[in-house]
Motif scaffolding. Structure first.
Motif, PDB file in Angstrom:
ATOM      1  N   MET A 291     -76.137  15.505  14.541  1.00 52.68           N
ATOM      2  CA  MET A 291     -75.705  15.728  13.159  1.00 52.68           C
ATOM      3  C   MET A 291     -76.636  15.060  12.150  1.00 52.68           C
ATOM      4  O   MET A 291     -76.430  15.169  10.949  1.00 52.68           O
ATOM      5  CB  MET A 291     -74.277  15.198  12.965  1.00 52.68           C
ATOM      6  CG  MET A 291     -73.224  15.942  13.765  1.00 52.68           C
ATOM      7  SD  MET A 291     -71.511  15.486  13.324  1.00 52.68           S
ATOM      8  CE  MET A 291     -71.494  13.745  13.750  1.00 52.68           C
ATOM      9  N   LYS A 292     -77.642  14.333  12.696  1.00 53.87           N
ATOM     10  CA  LYS A 292     -78.629  13.643  11.855  1.00 53.87           C
ATOM     11  C   LYS A 292     -77.975  12.594  10.952  1.00 53.87           C
ATOM     12  O   LYS A 292     -78.262  12.494   9.764  1.00 53.87           O
ATOM     13  CB  LYS A 292     -79.445  14.641  11.032  1.00 53.87           C
ATOM     14  CG  LYS A 292     -80.326  15.557  11.888  1.00 53.87           C
ATOM     15  CD  LYS A 292     -81.138  16.502  11.042  1.00 53.87           C
ATOM     16  CE  LYS A 292     -82.170  17.263  11.882  1.00 53.87           C
ATOM     17  NZ  LYS A 292     -81.593  17.999  13.021  1.00 53.87           N
ATOM     18  N   VAL A 293     -77.068  11.815  11.533  1.00 59.32           N
ATOM     19  CA  VAL A 293     -76.456  10.699  10.811  1.00 59.32           C
ATOM     20  C   VAL A 293     -76.575   9.438  11.661  1.00 59.32           C
ATOM     21  O   VAL A 293     -76.578   9.500  12.898  1.00 59.32           O
ATOM     22  CB  VAL A 293     -74.962  10.955  10.467  1.00 59.32           C
ATOM     23  CG1 VAL A 293     -74.827  12.075   9.465  1.00 59.32           C
ATOM     24  CG2 VAL A 293     -74.139  11.234  11.716  1.00 59.32           C
ATOM     25  N   GLU A 294     -76.694   8.307  10.999  1.00 59.20           N
ATOM     26  CA  GLU A 294     -76.718   7.024  11.694  1.00 59.20           C
ATOM     27  C   GLU A 294     -75.300   6.607  12.006  1.00 59.20           C
ATOM     28  O   GLU A 294     -74.402   6.752  11.168  1.00 59.20           O
ATOM     29  CB  GLU A 294     -77.399   5.971  10.819  1.00 59.20           C
ATOM     30  CG  GLU A 294     -77.546   4.621  11.488  1.00 59.20           C
ATOM     31  CD  GLU A 294     -78.161   3.575  10.583  1.00 59.20           C
ATOM     32  OE1 GLU A 294     -78.218   2.403  10.993  1.00 59.20           O
ATOM     33  OE2 GLU A 294     -78.560   3.925   9.451  1.00 59.20           O
ATOM     34  N   CYS A 295     -75.072   6.100  13.206  1.00 58.52           N
ATOM     35  CA  CYS A 295     -73.719   5.697  13.593  1.00 58.52           C
ATOM     36  C   CYS A 295     -73.700   4.284  14.162  1.00 58.52           C
ATOM     37  O   CYS A 295     -74.626   3.865  14.857  1.00 58.52           O
ATOM     38  CB  CYS A 295     -73.143   6.665  14.622  1.00 58.52           C
ATOM     39  SG  CYS A 295     -72.614   8.239  13.919  1.00 58.52           S
ATOM     40  N   GLU A 296     -72.634   3.601  13.863  1.00 59.96           N
ATOM     41  CA  GLU A 296     -72.384   2.251  14.383  1.00 59.96           C
ATOM     42  C   GLU A 296     -71.120   2.306  15.218  1.00 59.96           C
ATOM     43  O   GLU A 296     -70.145   2.968  14.850  1.00 59.96           O
ATOM     44  CB  GLU A 296     -72.204   1.276  13.217  1.00 59.96           C
ATOM     45  CG  GLU A 296     -71.804  -0.127  13.623  1.00 59.96           C
ATOM     46  CD  GLU A 296     -71.463  -1.001  12.431  1.00 59.96           C
ATOM     47  OE1 GLU A 296     -70.969  -2.134  12.649  1.00 59.96           O
ATOM     48  OE2 GLU A 296     -71.672  -0.565  11.278  1.00 59.96           O
TER      49      GLU A 296
END
Length: 258
Positions: A60-65
């Motif tokens: 999804m081209k998002v940074e995740c934590e």
């Protein structure tokens, strides 16, 4: 002047796009349910759930934590916006749908019984298990199952699956009910589990308790995110990413249970 306005508008669009690209989402998981989610010796959260979640974020081209949360508070944590999605081997059930929305299943599910080796338990009715000490993780569909099917047993509730396993190793339980894959992993790969225990009886597949599989939970208003996760799941299935993660943990395809 018109050129200046156009330039400012384009700059604003670029900034907006950058903000979207830089968006950071949080994944809530338990961190106490190996091999699906666990905290390793370095303190890092890992497991099948976590790797699937991070692969979806990458798609999804998002940074995740990744955020660890005790199971009992995992849905309240989502609703309180401590994280944006739950990827923690959560069964899709009608009761949970009253609070959250689910993606399509990212793997199928069944429950099972585990008992000490040589216990001789072969009948699984309320009458046969009356007075037996049965352990289960609290707040789970497995706990709901035991309460409904074995009301005359002595039920012991545990905050985590690991604690139930430990009490079985130490001879404090006659039986336990858990998610089939983690218990199978425990009795075949874990030294304590291999030494003490075995799976008994047939897999429990009653949809009233195992639902429609295991899904990612999001807040009910976050339909756009749910749709993006579904699309990303289809894509990682198609390009082999899912299989690569699956084969790291399991000998069968848990998406189809074949």
């Amino acid at each position: 002047m018109r050129k200046l306005i156009l330039a400012l508008a384009l700059a604003g669009t670029a900034l907006s796009s950058s903000a979207v690209a830089a968006e950071k989402l949080k994944i809530g998981t338990e961190g106490a349910y190996p091999p699906f989610n666990f905290v390793d010796s370095s303190g890092k959260i890992g497991g099948f759930d976590v790797e699937i979640g991070l692969a979806l974020c990458e798609r999804m081209k998002v940074e995740c934590e990744v955020v660890a949360q005790d199971w009992d508070g995992i849905i309240p944590g989502l609703l309180a916006k401590k994280y944006d999605m739950i990827i923690a081997s959560m069964f899709i059930t009608e009761e949970r749908k009253k609070q959250v929305a689910f993606t399509n299943p990212y793997y199928l599910a069944a429950m099972t019984h585990a008992a000490p080796k040589g216990a001789g338990i072969s009948a699984f009715s309320n009458e046969a298990l009356q007075g037996k000490v049965i352990g289960v993780q609290s707040g789970t569909t497995q706990a709901d199952y035991i309460a409904a099917v074995y009301p005359d047993a002595e039920i012991k509730l545990y905050p985590t699956q690991d604690e139930a396993n430990l009490d079985m190793v130490n001879g404090r339980l006659d039986l336990q009910v858990g998610d089939m894959l983690p218990l199978l992993d425990w009795v075949t790969k874990n030294d304590d589990g291999k030494g003490c225990c075995e799976l008994v009886g047939e897999p429990i597949t009653d949809k009233k308790f195992v639902g429609d599989g295991v899904g990612i939970a999001v807040r009910q208003e976050d339909n756009e995110m749910r749709e993006k996760l579904n699309k990303a799941l289809d894509e990682i299935r198609a390009d082999g990413t899912y299989k690569k993660i699956n084969d790291k943990y399991f000998t069968i395809d848990v998406y189809t249970m074949k």
